[in-house]
Design a protein around this motif. Structure first.
Motif, mmCIF file in Angstrom:
data_model
loop_
_atom_site.group_PDB
_atom_site.id
_atom_site.type_symbol
_atom_site.label_atom_id
_atom_site.label_comp_id
_atom_site.label_asym_id
_atom_site.label_seq_id
_atom_site.Cartn_x
_atom_site.Cartn_y
_atom_site.Cartn_z
ATOM 1 N N GLN A 63 0.843 -1.187 0.000
ATOM 2 C CA GLN A 63 0.000 0.000 0.000
ATOM 3 C C GLN A 63 0.888 1.251 0.000
ATOM 4 N N VAL A 81 -4.860 9.093 3.491
ATOM 5 C CA VAL A 81 -5.364 8.413 2.301
ATOM 6 C C VAL A 81 -4.258 7.543 1.727
ATOM 7 N N ASP A 83 -3.458 4.635 -1.519
ATOM 8 C CA ASP A 83 -3.932 4.092 -2.804
ATOM 9 C C ASP A 83 -5.061 4.936 -3.395
ATOM 10 N N LYS A 85 -7.869 6.166 -2.934
ATOM 11 C CA LYS A 85 -9.297 6.148 -2.600
ATOM 12 C C LYS A 85 -9.614 5.691 -1.191
ATOM 13 N N VAL A 86 -8.649 5.173 -0.456
ATOM 14 C CA VAL A 86 -8.935 4.542 0.836
ATOM 15 C C VAL A 86 -8.603 5.507 1.974
ATOM 16 N N ARG A 88 -8.231 6.241 6.001
ATOM 17 C CA ARG A 88 -7.999 5.604 7.299
ATOM 18 C C ARG A 88 -8.095 6.680 8.373
ATOM 19 N N LYS A 102 -11.893 2.296 8.264
ATOM 20 C CA LYS A 102 -11.535 2.335 6.847
ATOM 21 C C LYS A 102 -12.765 2.660 6.021
ATOM 22 N N THR A 104 -13.655 3.223 1.736
ATOM 23 C CA THR A 104 -13.192 3.269 0.344
ATOM 24 C C THR A 104 -14.161 4.124 -0.460
ATOM 25 N N GLN A 140 -19.629 5.449 -1.133
ATOM 26 C CA GLN A 140 -19.646 5.121 -2.555
ATOM 27 C C GLN A 140 -20.517 6.070 -3.389
#
Length: 667
Positions: A63, A81, A83, A85-86, A88, A102, A104, A140
């Motif tokens: 990652q 952030v 990657d 889009k993720v 934490r 988390k 996404t 999303q």
């Protein structure tokens, strides 16, 4: 005057070795703690005063962290952030990022912006901005595309060599697009930029590949927010770094008058950190960085952060409110022997963009003069504005002024501004009810006016007791006569607390005056403690009795600020101003004794506040310095006899001799 102090290495291990270098340094919810994000897998929390890490967190192998970690000031949690889009989210107690919250998201994130007093905002690579809470409620959700075919460059956007700025407002929600129109620097490329905001404009400063700094003024409330608009990049400072510098170049705004720049000053010189005064166009101080930099610069509070070689370095700095003496290096300050202070001068009779360089003694002694130009040769926008001033309402004049200030600055911009001010003041003199203070305040903030260019401006403000405008003039004008400075002080001391509570005063110089005396206490103090006498008494026999009745209160009240915070901010503006003792002293005797005493009490309070810490400094963004407080206190005591009381046969005065001893005068 700006000074760089001795720097120190914050990180004991090399940083910036990841695929994206060092991603960022961000403030934590503790003033002295900062989040450092390496461009690989790690976030480290440092405590600057202890020069040590307090915690470290890493994402899993494979990652990659893709934007700097920030603090959510509302919850005290940290957000990062990886990657693209993720998200934490974790706290100090968490150890493993793989086990924390988390989320996404559906689109790539460019940056997360977090400031005190509001929730973090997430900026997506396609230009949309969303609040963190709304995203966490529905991770999303579809993210709108605000920009296309454009490259995000430090939140400025570039398309085929053109630059655009997008301004998003949230209440009401509007999106405005501005094209940054290139002036004489058509072939230059933006290498770094920084921005500051006041009530009406965003000042966008950019450091270009030609080594110059340009400024664009973007209105916060545009007339037609839905339409694409154009703003001009005007030359602000010329050749602050070598024009052939390609790497290690960065710019950041320190305050309204100072910027910090990373980059070589000369083609053959090493990279360095320099601080420039934009108001007087002088290089204030610089320091060589022999191991090179990454072209990244951050600042928080009084600390500048940068990579020196491969290690994160912190350089503390002091930046006082700009004054003419400070800009020319004539203030007495202790200076780090490793720091250079180089006074570069410009010819102030030409535009702000004149080339910096050595000037002979005649040129450096030039004063600001107003050059006459005919209205017939002025640009159409200024002609329209001057015409409106003669007959239109204050509101309509403000609209026309905004239009004029939004166009490209010409070499004679400062003289046109002077003409506009004189026209406004001329109408005010003919029609006393016409007082366009909003327009005048906006013109003062163009940073091109001076007292000698429009002496009637402060005269009108004094007549109206407009303390907000007087404070702004004291901050902006480098050549205010001492008689006018004393007139400002007289108003600042005499205006009522009720009137001050209604005024909008800049409070940057005031902090932690929680012990301020309440109004009732002030009235009591005026009657009993001012010079130790009651003016209504016919003899001074009561002086000793009143002073002896309350010995226990004296020690308690010396720790209280004798004035309300807004009055303190105005008095601080006086302390920051430049003056000559020779010309100041004759005017001090015009100030009533009770006001002199109040000012001395305030100076003594500031001196006590300075003495409370080892650094002998006051809290706040731009507080007075000890060098401004102590000499002023002694100077007033040594030159102004303070009236104590009068009997039937004599008057008693108190002053201080040149050795600092008190002297009683019987007259």
């Amino acid at each position: 005057m700006a000074a760089l102090e001795e720097g120190f290495t914050l990180s004991a291990v090399p940083l910036g070795a990841g695929p994206h270098g060092l991603l960022g340094v961000e403030q934590s919810d503790k003033t002295d703690q900062f989040l450092v994000t390496d461009g690989g897998r790690t976030v480290i929390l440092y405590k600057v005063s202890d020069q040590k890490p307090l915690g470290s967190w890493s994402v899993k192998q494979g990652q990659v962290i893709t934007c700097p970690a920030v603090c959510n000031f509302q919850t005290g949690e940290y957000i990062v952030v990886h990657d693209n889009k993720v998200l934490r989210i974790w706290s100090n107690e968490d150890v493993n990022l793989d086990k924390v919250f988390k989320a996404t998201l559906s689109a790539d994130i460019y940056r997360i912006h977090s400031i005190q007093g509001t929730e973090p905002l997430v900026l997506f690579k396609e230009g949309a901005v969303c609040g963190l809470e709304a995203l966490l409620a529905e991770p999303q959700q579809k993210i709108e595309t605000v920009i296309s075919d454009e490259e995000v460059f430090y939140n400025i956007l570039c398309l085929h060599g053109d630059y655009f700025a997008y301004i998003q407002m949230f209440n009401p929600r509007t999106l405005s697009k501005y094209t940054l129109v290139l002036g004489q620097e058509e072939k230059s490329v933006i290498q770094s930029f920084s921005a500051s905001v006041d009530r009406k404009f965003i000042s966008l400063m950019s450091l270009s590949s030609d080594g110059c700094i340009y400024e664009s003024l973007i209105p916060i409330h545009p007339r037609e927010p839905e339409k694409s608009q154009r703003v001009v990049r005007s030359l602000l400072l010329k050749t602050v770094v070598s024009g052939n510098a390609r790497n290690g170049v960065a710019l950041t705004v320190l305050d309204q008058d100072h910027v910090a720049v990373l980059g070589p000053l000369l083609p053959a010189s090493k990279e360095c950190l320099s601080v420039w005064n934009t108001k007087f166009q002088t290089l204030q101080t610089s320091r060589e960085l022999p191991q090179g930099t990454s072209g990244q610069l951050w600042y928080y509070g009084e600390n500048l952060f940068m990579l020196h070689g491969k290690f994160l370095t912190v350089i503390p700095y002091k930046c006082e409110v700009s004054s003419l003496a400070g800009a020319l290096g004539k203030l007495k300050h202790s200076q780090d022997p490793g720091t250079q202070t180089v006074p570069h001068f410009v010819n102030w009779e030409t535009s702000r963009g004149c080339e910096l360089g050595s000037q002979n003694s005649e040129q450096s002694k030039r004063i600001l003069r107003r050059r006459k130009i005919e209205v017939s040769v002025q640009p159409p926008a200024s002609k329209q504005l001057l015409s409106a001033i003669k007959k239109d309402s204050e509101k309509h004049i403000e609209v026309e002024l905004c239009k004029f200030l939004a166009i490209k600055r010409t070499p004679d911009f400062h003289t046109i501004i002077g003409d506009i001010v004189l026209e406004l003041l001329g109408r005010h003199k003919a029609e006393p009810s016409f007082y366009p203070r909003n327009s005048l305040m906006q013109l003062i903030q163009t940073h091109v006016l001076s007292y000698s260019l429009c002496p009637g401006l402060m005269e009108a403000a004094l007549e109206k007791a407009d303390v907000q405008m007087l404070q702004l003039c004291l901050r902006q004008f480098p050549d205010i006569p001492e008689s006018v400075t004393c007139a400002c002080l007289k108003i600042f001391l005499s205006i009522s607390d009720d009137s001050l509570q209604e005024a909008e005063i800049n409070m940057e110089s005031v902090s932690d005056y929680s012990g301020s005396v309440q109004e009732e206490k002030m009235e009591e103090q005026t009657e009993i403690l001012h010079n130790g006498f009651n003016p209504e008494e016919e003899n001074c026999g009561n002086c000793d009795r009143e002073l002896n009745e309350k010995p226990q209160d004296t020690a308690e009240e010396t720790t209280l600020c004798p004035v309300i915070p807004k009055r303190a901010a105005l008095l601080n503006a006086i302390l920051h101003s430049a003056y000559s003792e020779m010309f100041l002293l004759p005017h001090l005797k015009d100030i009533p004794a009770q006001h002199v005493t109040l000012f001395l009490q305030y100076l003594y309070f500031l001196y006590l506040k300075c003495s409370e810490n080892a650094t002998m400094t006051l809290p706040g963004l731009h507080p007075p310095t000890l060098n401004q407080i102590h000499p002023c206190y002694c100077r007033w005591l040594s030159n102004i006899p303070l009236y104590i009381c009068t009997t039937s046969s004599l008057s008693i005065y108190l002053s201080m001799d040149s050795w600092g001893a008190f002297v009683i005068w019987l007259m």
